[in-house]
Design an enzyme around this catalytic site. Structure first.
Site, PDB file in Angstrom:
ATOM      1  CD  GLU A 176      -2.880  -1.490   2.263  1.00  0.00           C
ATOM      2  OE1 GLU A 176      -2.999  -0.540   2.762  1.00  0.00           O
ATOM      3  OE2 GLU A 176      -3.441  -2.540   2.272  1.00  0.00           O
ATOM      4  CD  GLU A 480      -5.721  -5.535   4.727  1.00  0.00           C
ATOM      5  OE1 GLU A 480      -6.180  -4.424   4.024  1.00  0.00           O
ATOM      6  OE2 GLU A 480      -6.689  -6.401   4.661  1.00  0.00           O
ATOM      7  CD  GLU A 498      -6.657  -3.179   0.306  1.00  0.00           C
ATOM      8  OE1 GLU A 498      -6.907  -2.146   0.669  1.00  0.00           O
ATOM      9  OE2 GLU A 498      -6.162  -4.052   0.920  1.00  0.00           O
ATOM     10  CD  GLU A 504      -8.186   1.297   1.807  1.00  0.00           C
ATOM     11  OE1 GLU A 504      -7.298   0.695   1.762  1.00  0.00           O
ATOM     12  OE2 GLU A 504      -8.927   1.583   0.631  1.00  0.00           O
TER      13      GLU A 504
END
Length: 708
Positions: A176, A480, A498, A504
């Protein structure tokens, strides 16, 4: 919803087996003759090389392994035999961006054997496609090697130019990050700006974790995307068919700035892979294209995976959904019952009413189950017990009456032993009430301590969950995750992941920059479908302003539902923010399954225009987006059928739209177009255009003029 059954037929197969001298040079060439991958022995050590049009892309690079507790498996080899074959097949994905995929390659398998008396054997399997090359190691069954404890895989990528690189750092647990654009040589001296612990601190104020998981300088997580200095060639390095093995990361050589070393995510004891022979590694893949869009249009990862193991996939259906999710990220609701609980029976029914009214297939509900108040404390969640204000059976039946599915949710907090203890009961519950899809999550340090998200233990865990889901006719959206490697061909219920700095972050961290979503299609999305959760209409939520907001226009949010492909695609906003907005028409109509896709124009990190034809019907959707620069993109419509008229519905920025000052301004225009026309997309800063092009009826031709 369309149902597409996976199938395959052999068009051509040529196989030959030959004995070779120990110093023979062995190659295989792509069907179009442009790409070559070969192996040679240098003083008994195998090296591979890659060429394109006679030009070296990867110079001879060493292969081999260090084994724990034994001699390395890399030197003193001779070639004992080779096998060559050519395959040309076609298969039909259950879902995807194309309704048929051609799998056309040449392959050479080289058997190596040690000459020092140990006589251990190792196969190298080389494949050449028109859109890239790949190789893997394979250990055949043999008397002198029955188990593997790999201390390191010594594969190198000795690239021959200092390419422009798009990359994220490697920290074994987290993808991320915002992608960086630097020279390839700059990776060597880079340092990570954030650790996984820092990420957790941003999310929930800190998490107990005694292990250090900071990304090391000079390491990257694939896919690694590269552009040659002359901009005439694009490459991507990744892996395919990751099964019972550790994820591959890449480490820059400390001395040779354009050389990358394979680095495997370790077990807690430092061993990288533990396995029994026979065994094989994932494919090491080098994608090659002459334009950025060629990387996106490639299906090489899926082709390198096995055919589907699900005999009857009729229960696997792409879907669009809304959900009780964004409200928690903007602090309007809570996952647990400490504040305004989001996942109540009443609120879920309201979302289902909205979905039914707007032809949306499902509703995600997060925070429905006991355990959220003690998230990350260990053995927290129950996956079968609802909070008192949520009735699972009631909401599922309510949705069924309205034709809306419940998308279930399993957040593990990284506690794998606790989740696996409940796995059978959790899936049986959802199966019994009729939940067809589950979003899983692993947001937290993995337990047992020292295990990493991307190591072999978790690779095997994720696969166990996919198989368990298939037993119960349930599809998955994994958060994750381990990075995708094309296994959706083999397990098509593994629909989306993801593994990205997603929507988010705009609610509680530094917002994703405008370039982010025009970089992802060429980087993270080369690994497979992406659950980015686009479709936010209220780009400046009062709960998060002024520090946190979405840095796009509303039209870009619509276009991203085409650009950022996912077969389980979320419109992420609160449903009340869609009410009364004319642009919700696009969300009502956009499908999640496609028969054909083409990148019309693109420049990595700057802009993209992509066209997709629906899986059922003849309509086309085109998404066009830009970075922080306003620009006009000319969109040719030659993908349309010649001699046919289409009515175009264009959702776009206005002359006054700006992602900072007027992000919500948009307009809708409609008119007639043909394959010979060009649409002009005038994009605001961080703007977009979303278009629906459908065959015109007689009434359309009477009621609409040519598009202006």
């Amino acid at each position: 919803m369309s149902i597409r059954f996976a199938s395959s037929f052999v068009v051509a197969l040529v196989l030959s087996l030959t004995a070779c001298s120990p110093d023979a040079s062995m190659t295989t060439t792509s069907p179009d003759g442009a790409l070559t991958i070969g192996v040679e022995l240098q003083d008994g050590r195998p090296h591979y090389h890659v060429e394109a049009g006679g030009e070296s892309l990867v110079a001879p690079s060493p292969l081999g392994f260090e084994l724990e507790g034994g001699p390395p498996l890399r030197d003193g080899f001779e070639v004992v035999k080779t096998a060559q074959r050519t395959v040309d097949t076609s298969w039909t994905p259950v879902w995807g961006t194309q309704d048929a995929v051609r799998n056309h390659f040449s392959e050479r398998t080289i058997r190596l054997q040690e000459t020092d008396g140990r006589e251990r054997q190792l196969d190298l399997v080389l494949r050449a496609y028109n859109d890239g090359v790949a190789f893997r190691y394979r250990w055949p069954e043999q008397a002198n090697l029955d188990t593997l404890r790999i201390a390191s895989e010594d594969t190198q990528f000795r690239l021959t130019a200092d390419h422009t690189a798009w990359w994220i750092p490697d920290d074994y647990d987290n993808y991320e990050w915002v992608y960086r654009e630097t020279p390839l040589s700059a990776i060597r001296d880079s340092a990570a700006a954030i650790s996984y612990n820092s990420y957790l601190e941003e999310v929930d104020g800190g998490a107990p974790d005694t292990s250090e998981k900071e990304a090391a300088p000079g390491t990257v997580n694939p896919p690694l995307t590269l552009r040659s200095p002359g901009q005439e060639r694009y490459l991507a390095l990744h892996e395919a068919a990751l099964t019972d093995y550790s994820s591959m990361t890449l480490r820059a050589d400390p001395k040779t700035a354009t050389t990358l070393h394979t680095n495997l995510v370790p077990w807690p004891d430092g061993v990288k892979v533990k396995a029994r022979v026979p065994h094989e590694t994932p494919w090491r893949v080098v994608q090659v294209a002459d334009r950025p869009g060629g990387l996106i249009e490639s299906h090489i990862l899926q082709n390198l995976n096995e055919p589907s193991k699900i005999e009857d996939p009729s229960w696997i259906e792409p879907m669009t959904y809304v959900g009780i999710w964004w409200g928690m990220h903007i602090d309007k609701y809570t996952w647990d019952q400490s504040g305004t609980h989001g996942a109540t029976t009443e609120r879920t029914k309201r979302y289902m009413d909205f979905a039914a009214e707007h032809d949306i297939d499902g509703v995600l509900v997060e925070g429905w189950n006991e355990g959220w108040s003690t998230w990350l404390s260990g053995d927290s969640f129950s996956f079968t017990e609802s909070y008192p204000d949520f009735d699972l059976q009631e909401v599922v039946e309510y949705g069924r009456e309205k034709g809306v599915a419940l998308v279930g949710h399993h957040e593990t907090g990284g506690d794998i032993p606790a989740y696996e203890r409940q796995l059978d009961d959790a899936f049986a519950l959802y199966d019994s009430v009729g939940v067809p899809a589950i979003k899983t999550g692993y947001a937290g340090p993995i337990r047992p301590e020292g295990v990493h998200h991307h190591g072999q233990q978790m690779v095997n865990h994720y696969r166990r969950v996919v198989k368990k889901a298939a037993e119960h006719d349930i599809v998955l959206d994994v958060h994750e995750p381990v990075m995708g490697t094309g296994i959706e061909r083999t397990w098509p219920n593994m629909m989306t992941r993801e593994g990205v700095r997603g929507m988010e972050y705009n609610a509680w961290a530094e917002p994703n920059p405008p370039s982010h979503t025009v970089t992802l299609p060429f980087t993270r999305m080369l690994a497979g479908p992406l659950d980015y959760t686009p479709g936010v209409f209220n780009l400046t939520p009062e709960e998060t302003m002024p520090d946190h907001r979405v840095l796009t226009t509303l039209s870009k949010q619509l276009a991203n539902m085409v650009v950022l492909y996912s077969p389980v695609q979320m419109a992420a906003d609160l449903v009340e923010n869609y009410e009364g907005e004319a642009a919700v028409e696009f969300i009502e109509r956009v499908p999640a399954d496609w028969a054909e896709s083409h990148v019309l124009d693109a420049r990595i990190g700057e802009y993209i225009s992509i066209a997709r034809r629906v899986a059922e019907g003849e309509a086309w959707y085109i998404g066009t987006t830009t970075d922080e620069k306003a620009r006009t993109v000319e969109i040719p419509l030659d993908v349309l059928e010649d001699g046919r008229t289409y009515v175009a519905h264009i959702f776009e920025d206005t002359p006054d739209t700006d992602y900072r000052d007027a992000p919500h301004a948009y307009r809708i225009r409609r008119g007639l177009v043909t394959a010979s026309d060009t649409i002009e997309a005038s994009l605001a800063r961080s703007g977009g255009q979303a278009a629906i092009l459908e065959p015109a009826t007689a009434a359309d031709e009477e009621n609409h003029a040519a598009l202006k």
